[in-house]
Design a protein around this motif. Sequence first.
Motif, PDB file in Angstrom:
ATOM      1  N   ILE A 172      -0.482  60.716 -53.161  1.00  0.00           N
ATOM      2  CA  ILE A 172      -1.085  60.205 -51.930  1.00  0.00           C
ATOM      3  C   ILE A 172      -2.327  61.037 -51.634  1.00  0.00           C
ATOM      4  N   ILE A 173      -3.455  60.368 -51.538  1.00  0.00           N
ATOM      5  CA  ILE A 173      -4.718  61.042 -51.286  1.00  0.00           C
ATOM      6  C   ILE A 173      -5.182  60.698 -49.878  1.00  0.00           C
ATOM      7  N   GLU A 174      -5.382  61.702 -49.055  1.00  0.00           N
ATOM      8  CA  GLU A 174      -5.846  61.505 -47.696  1.00  0.00           C
ATOM      9  C   GLU A 174      -7.254  62.077 -47.564  1.00  0.00           C
ATOM     10  N   ALA A 175      -8.119  61.348 -46.909  1.00  0.00           N
ATOM     11  CA  ALA A 175      -9.498  61.792 -46.711  1.00  0.00           C
ATOM     12  C   ALA A 175     -10.024  61.207 -45.408  1.00  0.00           C
ATOM     13  N   LYS A 176     -11.198  61.677 -44.999  1.00  0.00           N
ATOM     14  CA  LYS A 176     -11.772  61.215 -43.739  1.00  0.00           C
ATOM     15  C   LYS A 176     -12.269  59.780 -43.819  1.00  0.00           C
ATOM     16  N   ASN A 177     -12.635  59.333 -45.026  1.00  0.00           N
ATOM     17  CA  ASN A 177     -13.104  57.957 -45.175  1.00  0.00           C
ATOM     18  C   ASN A 177     -12.801  57.465 -46.588  1.00  0.00           C
ATOM     19  N   GLN A 178     -13.012  56.163 -46.793  1.00  0.00           N
ATOM     20  CA  GLN A 178     -12.663  55.540 -48.061  1.00  0.00           C
ATOM     21  C   GLN A 178     -13.491  56.090 -49.222  1.00  0.00           C
ATOM     22  N   ALA A 179     -14.761  56.375 -48.976  1.00  0.00           N
ATOM     23  CA  ALA A 179     -15.626  56.891 -50.042  1.00  0.00           C
ATOM     24  C   ALA A 179     -15.135  58.253 -50.542  1.00  0.00           C
ATOM     25  N   SER A 180     -14.739  59.111 -49.620  1.00  0.00           N
ATOM     26  CA  SER A 180     -14.223  60.427 -50.006  1.00  0.00           C
ATOM     27  C   SER A 180     -12.919  60.292 -50.778  1.00  0.00           C
ATOM     28  N   ALA A 181     -12.051  59.405 -50.314  1.00  0.00           N
ATOM     29  CA  ALA A 181     -10.774  59.194 -51.002  1.00  0.00           C
ATOM     30  C   ALA A 181     -10.999  58.679 -52.422  1.00  0.00           C
ATOM     31  N   ARG A 182     -11.967  57.766 -52.577  1.00  0.00           N
ATOM     32  CA  ARG A 182     -12.261  57.228 -53.905  1.00  0.00           C
ATOM     33  C   ARG A 182     -12.805  58.321 -54.830  1.00  0.00           C
ATOM     34  N   ARG A 183     -13.705  59.171 -54.301  1.00  0.00           N
ATOM     35  CA  ARG A 183     -14.282  60.248 -55.114  1.00  0.00           C
ATOM     36  C   ARG A 183     -13.194  61.227 -55.567  1.00  0.00           C
ATOM     37  N   ILE A 184     -12.301  61.591 -54.651  1.00  0.00           N
ATOM     38  CA  ILE A 184     -11.208  62.503 -54.989  1.00  0.00           C
ATOM     39  C   ILE A 184     -10.284  61.863 -56.020  1.00  0.00           C
ATOM     40  N   SER A 185     -10.005  60.572 -55.842  1.00  0.00           N
ATOM     41  CA  SER A 185      -9.130  59.846 -56.778  1.00  0.00           C
ATOM     42  C   SER A 185      -9.721  59.828 -58.183  1.00  0.00           C
ATOM     43  N   GLU A 186     -11.021  59.563 -58.276  1.00  0.00           N
ATOM     44  CA  GLU A 186     -11.672  59.501 -59.585  1.00  0.00           C
ATOM     45  C   GLU A 186     -11.688  60.868 -60.264  1.00  0.00           C
ATOM     46  N   GLU A 187     -11.934  61.925 -59.480  1.00  0.00           N
ATOM     47  CA  GLU A 187     -11.914  63.274 -60.045  1.00  0.00           C
ATOM     48  C   GLU A 187     -10.516  63.637 -60.539  1.00  0.00           C
ATOM     49  N   LEU A 188      -9.517  63.279 -59.744  1.00  0.00           N
ATOM     50  CA  LEU A 188      -8.133  63.569 -60.135  1.00  0.00           C
ATOM     51  C   LEU A 188      -7.746  62.776 -61.378  1.00  0.00           C
ATOM     52  N   ALA A 189      -8.129  61.492 -61.436  1.00  0.00           N
ATOM     53  CA  ALA A 189      -7.820  60.660 -62.600  1.00  0.00           C
ATOM     54  C   ALA A 189      -8.453  61.242 -63.855  1.00  0.00           C
ATOM     55  N   HIS A 190      -9.694  61.705 -63.748  1.00  0.00           N
ATOM     56  CA  HIS A 190     -10.392  62.304 -64.895  1.00  0.00           C
ATOM     57  C   HIS A 190      -9.662  63.561 -65.369  1.00  0.00           C
ATOM     58  N   THR A 191      -9.243  64.391 -64.422  1.00  0.00           N
ATOM     59  CA  THR A 191      -8.529  65.625 -64.760  1.00  0.00           C
ATOM     60  C   THR A 191      -7.202  65.324 -65.444  1.00  0.00           C
ATOM     61  N   LEU A 192      -6.476  64.349 -64.909  1.00  0.00           N
ATOM     62  CA  LEU A 192      -5.173  63.999 -65.476  1.00  0.00           C
ATOM     63  C   LEU A 192      -5.317  63.397 -66.873  1.00  0.00           C
ATOM     64  N   LYS A 193      -6.321  62.537 -67.070  1.00  0.00           N
ATOM     65  CA  LYS A 193      -6.543  61.947 -68.398  1.00  0.00           C
ATOM     66  C   LYS A 193      -6.853  63.017 -69.418  1.00  0.00           C
ATOM     67  N   ARG A 194      -7.706  63.981 -69.032  1.00  0.00           N
ATOM     68  CA  ARG A 194      -8.074  65.050 -69.955  1.00  0.00           C
ATOM     69  C   ARG A 194      -6.848  65.895 -70.313  1.00  0.00           C
ATOM     70  N   ALA A 195      -6.021  66.200 -69.290  1.00  0.00           N
ATOM     71  CA  ALA A 195      -4.816  66.989 -69.542  1.00  0.00           C
ATOM     72  C   ALA A 195      -3.842  66.228 -70.435  1.00  0.00           C
ATOM     73  N   PHE A 196      -3.754  64.918 -70.241  1.00  0.00           N
ATOM     74  CA  PHE A 196      -2.855  64.095 -71.052  1.00  0.00           C
ATOM     75  C   PHE A 196      -3.292  64.100 -72.521  1.00  0.00           C
ATOM     76  N   VAL A 197      -4.602  63.948 -72.749  1.00  0.00           N
ATOM     77  CA  VAL A 197      -5.138  63.947 -74.111  1.00  0.00           C
ATOM     78  C   VAL A 197      -4.895  65.297 -74.779  1.00  0.00           C
ATOM     79  N   GLU A 198      -5.149  66.370 -74.045  1.00  0.00           N
ATOM     80  CA  GLU A 198      -4.952  67.715 -74.609  1.00  0.00           C
ATOM     81  C   GLU A 198      -3.474  67.966 -74.924  1.00  0.00           C
ATOM     82  N   HIS A 199      -2.600  67.489 -74.043  1.00  0.00           N
ATOM     83  CA  HIS A 199      -1.164  67.712 -74.246  1.00  0.00           C
ATOM     84  C   HIS A 199      -0.652  66.945 -75.479  1.00  0.00           C
ATOM     85  N   ASN A 200      -1.206  65.758 -75.713  1.00  0.00           N
ATOM     86  CA  ASN A 200      -0.734  64.935 -76.819  1.00  0.00           C
ATOM     87  C   ASN A 200      -1.567  65.120 -78.092  1.00  0.00           C
ATOM     88  N   GLY A 201      -2.480  66.088 -78.064  1.00  0.00           N
ATOM     89  CA  GLY A 201      -3.268  66.406 -79.253  1.00  0.00           C
ATOM     90  C   GLY A 201      -4.235  65.333 -79.615  1.00  0.00           C
TER      91      GLY A 201
END
Length: 201
Positions: A172-201
């Motif tokens: 659950i991502i909470e932010a002051k407005n929709q644009a901030s929530a979207r930016r945080i979501s995209e950054e988190l998604a990028h981080t998780l994808k990178r971690a997933f790729v690294e974990h699975n080689g």
Amino acid sequence: ELRCHHCRIKTSVPLKCPNCMGANLYIGGTGTEKISDELRKRLVEAELNAPVIHIDKDTPDALTQKLPEPPYVMIGTNATLALLADMHLTLACVVNADRELARTEFRTQEELFLDWWNLGEQTDELIIQTTAPESPFLNRLSLRQFDEWVQDELSMRKRFTYPPFCGIVKLIIEAKNQASARRISEELAHTLKRAFVEHNG
């Protein structure tokens, strides 16, 4: 329009949330108070002497008071089901069932099936208001086919890879407005994808 049933103020329905600017607004149902008022009128018109007991979050202690002699009618939300657990009912009605069935949470049908199954166990007759009486879910419920419904539910969950066939993490991502929530979501998604790729080689 929006109307407050306490102070009677009226205003137009906003297209977006004024706080986060989100457009996915939740529209409530008819309301238990409105249903109670309408039912009282109909009972008077039919010359039936049956008091209507209204239970919601504003009247949580209603059932701790002495109930009138039957017949009487209770109107409430899903939260009322727990209060009625030890009571035998002559008739129970689920109003606007489609609204509940339209919820997108994957556990929705499981929760509703169990709630309405138990309600059916303690009443002589259960009526469910719906625009989709041909629904497999409602057919299983009306025919009291519990085991068959479980198999339907497990098949659906397997097809869409829901638990128990996978694990789900809810973020659950909470932010002051929709644009901030979207930016945080995209950054988190990028981080998780990178971690997933690294974990699975």
